[in-house]
Design an enzyme around this catalytic site. Structure first.
Site, short mmCIF file in Angstrom:
data_model
loop_
_atom_site.label_atom_id
_atom_site.label_comp_id
_atom_site.label_asym_id
_atom_site.label_seq_id
_atom_site.Cartn_x
_atom_site.Cartn_y
_atom_site.Cartn_z
N SER A 116 -9.96 23.16 2.98
CA SER A 116 -9.25 22.08 3.11
C SER A 116 -10.06 20.93 2.58
CB SER A 116 -8.97 21.84 4.65
OG SER A 116 -8.12 20.59 4.85
N ASP A 147 -14.27 16.81 -7.64
CA ASP A 147 -13.85 15.28 -8.01
C ASP A 147 -12.27 14.96 -7.28
OD1 ASP A 147 -12.94 16.91 -9.90
OD2 ASP A 147 -13.09 15.53 -11.43
N GLU A 355 -11.44 8.95 13.07
CA GLU A 355 -10.98 10.23 13.91
C GLU A 355 -11.49 11.36 13.14
OE1 GLU A 355 -9.01 6.76 15.59
OE2 GLU A 355 -9.06 7.75 13.77
#
Length: 609
Positions: A116, A147, A355
């Site tokens: 991810s 990138d 967070e």
């Protein structure tokens, strides 16, 4: 002097093995691997200090492929270092293989799962913080980024925190190959643009040709000699470098090469080079001294907010265990983790309003065996849902606390009200979800969280609630409390958190009119106390759940899941927050949401006819 010819040949081997692995697996990202091969060859041959034979050596450097789709390159490096065989390399993406499509800790020395995009670098910041302040060891954290992921906000949360913290033990290598999955990236090959951004965040930034092994060597040398800030190397590369059919060609992302044999020949053929990777100097992690203590206790009848109990329990837990560390998202005077910060400042980490970085830092710390608790408003943890999900994929042990749950927080309004959090955390694989209704429950559950595997979530309340649980009672994960029960009960009310008091008030009203009610305080929502619920369902005519949460995925659904196995399940009705709340006083908002005692009484009478 380094052998640049060897490093060039090693890079070619990494490319060839990336092509071979992807061809064997029938899928993968060889072109994304080929662009970074020179970068990783020089790192592997001269700068990485990692004992692959002893991957749990605390002095080892850490290498994170934030660019997780370049896993063929990562596995090719493991082969070159002698950590896997060629046979295992060619098991890539096969069912049962440790070499999954994106790296996971199933294959040592992988610290965390990646894939991810935007996740790996924030975890690297957490590992670098751990090296500096917790382990207090001189290991370096290396992160390979793509990138394309530079467009992720979490990347810049990481850049900001690392620059502010002066993490000179962190080196990031950005593979600027220009091409994303569908088109050119925002900046393409504008290395000056990348450098300006990084320098604005307080980093040392170096731009190089990512296929020039001498330039790579010089850049890595600069990085390791920089002592006041983190370093990022922006390397201009070609996706698919070395094979004309795919070199800097769009439309080749995420596909095995069409002519792998020809590509391998063009790259100079299969090689069997091995690298003796440098091992680190021996070292042992710091161990913090403790002065003992005991979990806090409250007398029945006291009025205490569960968030206050969370903070006090952390303080005492920190006194008992030197491996407990706490992070907060700059709301510690609301979550009450500030109590730990004052008592144990060396083990407290302020992560500010970021967070995703907070969760990732906690993941990095637990990867080095620290027991990490992280807290913020429950509503804001939803922003980091993907990072929590990836923590589960990483097999991480993580303790999270979300305060200010539900409409009962009052005047702050719906932007601050956690109403999705239980559903979110129940959906995380292997998670534990807890919602205590009083202070003694909270303290007991905080202590148990420190020993739990996987992701655990504690939901706390802003307002005070009466202490109704004895500090000596066996409060445990998977348990519940039956607050009242008789053989004449006709209805079971199941509540948690703030609604336990409403359920008790409603039971008083109903019993005054001759309706006997069983009340269950379901403080553990996952795992849930199925035996107690099944017994209540068998012994009463109906079940009514009441919760300060949206109806989807919360307490009501957890109860229904537990009762699904009952062949004689009675009617079940869920009371939950049904409409978008507004600002107001807690009792006004609970009444408007139809989750107060009055609503419970009305629903009970309707169910019982």
């Amino acid at each position: 002097m380094p052998d640049h010819d060897f490093r060039h040949e090693l890079a070619q081997q990494l490319r060839v093995d990336s092509v071979r692995a992807s061809d064997a697996g029938g899928s993968g990202h060889p072109t994304s691997s080929m662009s970074a091969a020179d970068l990783m060859a020089v790192l592997l041959d001269g700068y990485l200090r990692l004992d692959y034979a002893t991957p749990d050596n605390p002095a080892n450097d850490h290498l994170i492929f934030s660019k997780g789709h370049a896993s063929p390159l990562y596995y090719a490096m493991l082969k070159a270092a002698g950590a896997i065989t060629d046979e295992e390399l060619l098991s890539f993406r096969s069912f049962g293989s440790r070499l999954e499509g994106h790296p996971t800790p199933r294959i040592p020395p992988t610290d965390v799962a990646t894939g991810s995009l935007g996740y790996g670098l924030p975890v690297g910041v957490g590992l670098a913080l751990t090296g500096k302040r917790l382990d207090q060891l001189p290991y370096r954290v290396w992160v390979l980024c793509g990138d394309s992921e530079m467009a992720e906000g979490s990347i810049w949360e990481a850049f900001q925190h690392a620059g502010w913290a002066g993490l000179d033990n962190l080196t990031v290598i950005v593979d600027v190959n220009r091409l994303g999955q569908t088109r050119e990236t925002m900046l393409g090959w504008d290395l000056d643009g990348y450098v300006a951004r990084a320098e604005a965040f307080g980093w040392k930034a170096i731009a190089i040709d990512g296929h020039d092994v001498q330039a790579i060597d010089a850049a890595l040398a600069q990085a390791t000699s920089t002592t006041d800030r983190p370093t990022v190397i922006f390397a201009r590369t070609h996706k698919g470098h070395g094979v004309k059919a795919v070199d800097d060609q769009p439309g080749k992302h995420g596909k095995p090469l069409e002519e792998p044999a020809e590509a391998i020949e063009e790259l100079g053929g299969v090689r069997s080079l091995s690298v003796t990777v440098q091992t680190p100097r021996p070292g042992s992690p710091c161990r913090f001294s403790t002065d003992g203590g005991a979990l806090p206790r409250w007398e029945i009848g006291e009025e205490v907010a569960t968030r206050q109990a969370y903070g006090k329990a952390l303080v005492e837990l920190g006194g008992l265990r030197g491996d407990v560390v706490v992070l907060d998202g700059e709301v510690s005077n609301s979550t009450m983790s500030e109590l730990f910060a004052k008592a144990h400042p060396d083990r407290y980490f302020e992560m500010f309003i970021a967070e995703q970085q907070m969760i990732a830092a906690a993941v990095g710390m637990q990867a080095r065996n620290w027991v990490a608790f992280a807290s913020t408003f429950g509503a804001f943890l939803t922003r980091a849902h993907d990072f929590v999900r990836m923590a589960a994929v990483s097999r991480a042990d993580l303790r999270l606390c979300g305060s200010h749950a539900g409409v009962s927080i009052g005047e702050d309004g719906p932007s601050q009200m956690a109403l999705e959090d239980i559903a979110m955390f129940r959906a995380i694989h292997g998670s534990t979800v807890l919602h205590p209704s009083d202070a003694n429950q909270t303290a007991a559950l905080v202590a148990e969280m420190a020993t739990l595997p996987g992701i655990s979530y504690l939901r706390t309340l802003r307002g005070k609630t009466p202490v109704r649980t004895s500090p000596d009672e066996n409060i445990r994960v998977g348990g519940s409390r039956v607050l009242r029960s008789s053989s004449d009960d006709v209805l079971t009310i199941v509540a948690c958190g703030i609604t336990v008091s409403e359920a008790e008030k409603a039971a008083d009203v109903l019993e005054s009119s001759g309706i006997r009610v069983r009340v269950i305080d379901c403080y553990s929502l996952k795992p849930i106390d199925g035996d107690t619920l099944l017994a209540a369902a068998a012994e009463t005519r109906a079940v009514l759940t009441v919760e300060d949460h949206w109806p989807e995925g919360g307490l009501g659904d957890a109860v229904l899941d537990a009762l699904a196995q009952s062949s004689a399940r009675p009617p079940v009705r869920k009371l939950a927050v049904g409409g978008m709340p507004v600002s107001g006083k807690p009792d006004e908002l609970m009444h408007a949401a139809h989750i107060d005692a009055e609503a419970v009484v009305e629903a009970a009478r309707q169910m019982l006819g």
